[in-house]
Every structure is written in structure tokens, then in C-alpha cells.
Design an enzyme around this catalytic site. Sequence first.
Site, PDB file in Angstrom:
ATOM      1  CB  CYS A  27      36.977  12.823 -12.973  1.00  0.00           C
ATOM      2  SG  CYS A  27      36.000  12.897 -14.491  1.00  0.00           S
TER       3      CYS A  27
ATOM      4  CG  HIS B  78      40.060  12.661 -16.607  1.00  0.00           C
ATOM      5  ND1 HIS B  78      39.427  11.954 -15.609  1.00  0.00           N
ATOM      6  CD2 HIS B  78      41.299  12.945 -16.130  1.00  0.00           C
ATOM      7  CE1 HIS B  78      40.259  11.796 -14.589  1.00  0.00           C
ATOM      8  NE2 HIS B  78      41.398  12.399 -14.875  1.00  0.00           N
TER       9      HIS B  78
ATOM     10  CG  HIS C 194      43.576  12.879 -11.927  1.00  0.00           C
ATOM     11  ND1 HIS C 194      43.576  11.993 -12.967  1.00  0.00           N
ATOM     12  CD2 HIS C 194      44.758  12.697 -11.282  1.00  0.00           C
ATOM     13  CE1 HIS C 194      44.705  11.306 -12.977  1.00  0.00           C
ATOM     14  NE2 HIS C 194      45.438  11.719 -11.965  1.00  0.00           N
TER      15      HIS C 194
END
Length: 247
Positions: free
Chosen positions: A122, A189, A201
Amino acid sequence: MLQKLKEKIVSHAKHQEPHECCGFVVLKGDEMVFIPCKNQAEDKENHFEISPEDFLQANSQGKITALVHSHPNGEPVLSLLDRQTQLVADLDFWLVCNDEIHIFPKIPPLLGREFNHGVMDCYTLFRDFYYLAGADFPDFERDDYWWEDGFNLYLDNMATHGFERLIDESAVQIGDVILMQVGADVPNHAAIYIGDQMVLHHSPRRLSKRDLYDGYWFKHTHSIWRFKQWSKLDFTVPLNSLALHLS
């Protein structure tokens, strides 16, 4: 890089000064060769443009592996226009500046990436999205499950790299970075808001993708961050990359 090839490219660039040089690196059999091209840009001191005929001529000699140009009056970084050109060309860029060659690998498609923590994850997607928009952020070594080892890699770096936290999260706009906290004590994240309530993402064990920003992801949002100099960037470049690979 073969020293002889490097010397030939640097010599050609110096010969073209104060204009930008341009050309291709071609794999011809087992040998890498440099094929110089004519710069047909109107402002040759600050830009380069290669004719379709020169491209076809280079392509006929072998597999084109890189596009070469120089910055005789600039810095050893790709301009926003260079990044746009690289996206379309889908080639590594070799930039000659101060008698050195700086290599910028092509950016893989933002969608459909295989997950490999620390290599293609990510944060990599975050960096590459912003790279295509015109901003460079450093990479950092990160072990898998770093958030279990007392690290806080996102929060420790966002402000340092020019981001500020949104107070009004309802004002989210394209390019904002959404930090999420998934099974951890710290945000672990990152997603990029790309408009129309969608985010880009890359989750573990999944391909990078677009997702609707609601439900699960909205529930796990920790904070939203905006790059302070966002107005100087061009988010249409990474968005065009997404559109290209959706078609």
C-alpha cells in the site's frame, strides 16, 4: 550499465548542449546500443520531442528498453511532463544530468499489482500515485507486521513529508491519503481518494484495486491527510493511468 554505452550517451548529451538530447537504448541481439534521435521540440533547451519516424527506426533495430534525454540546465529529476511521457511510453527513463546517468524505472500499472510487502504494497502504491502526479517521497525499509514491533511508520512520516491532517474529513478531495487501522494499534494501511466515493489501495494477499469508500473501510479510517502543495501537482496523470488499465 556498460561503461562504453554510458560514455557514448554522456558524450552525445554534451554535444547537444544547451539543448536537451534524446534517443533510445535498444537491445540488439545481446548488446545494448544507444540510438540518438533528433530533438524536434520547439523549446529544445527545456523540452524534448522525438518524431514517430525516429521511434520506428529505433524499434526496427531491436527491443527498445529505455528512453534517454538530458537536463543540461536542470536538476537530475523528472519533470511532470517527463513523468507523463514516461507513463505513455511505458519505458525506463535514463536522464543525463551533470555528466551522470540517472535511471528512473517505469511505473507498473496502479491496478492489478501482486502484493509483496515492502516491495509492492500500500505504501508503494501511495508513492507511485504521487510520483505520477509530480511529487517524490522517500522509500523506507519496512518489515512485515511492523506495527506489531512498536513502529508507527505512517504517522511518523506524514507531516515530515508535507502532509497535514484534515480537521473536516467530509471535505475529502482527490489525492487525499486515507490512513486506516486494521487489526493494529496504529494506522497500518493507506488508500488514495480518487473521487466519486472511491479509493485506490493495496491490501495484503490481494491485487491493488479501486474500492467503494464506505462500510468496512470507512469504519476503519483513522485519519485523512492532504499534501500541502497539492495544487502544484497534476492528479490527472495517475487517474489517466487508472482509466487506461480499466478499459
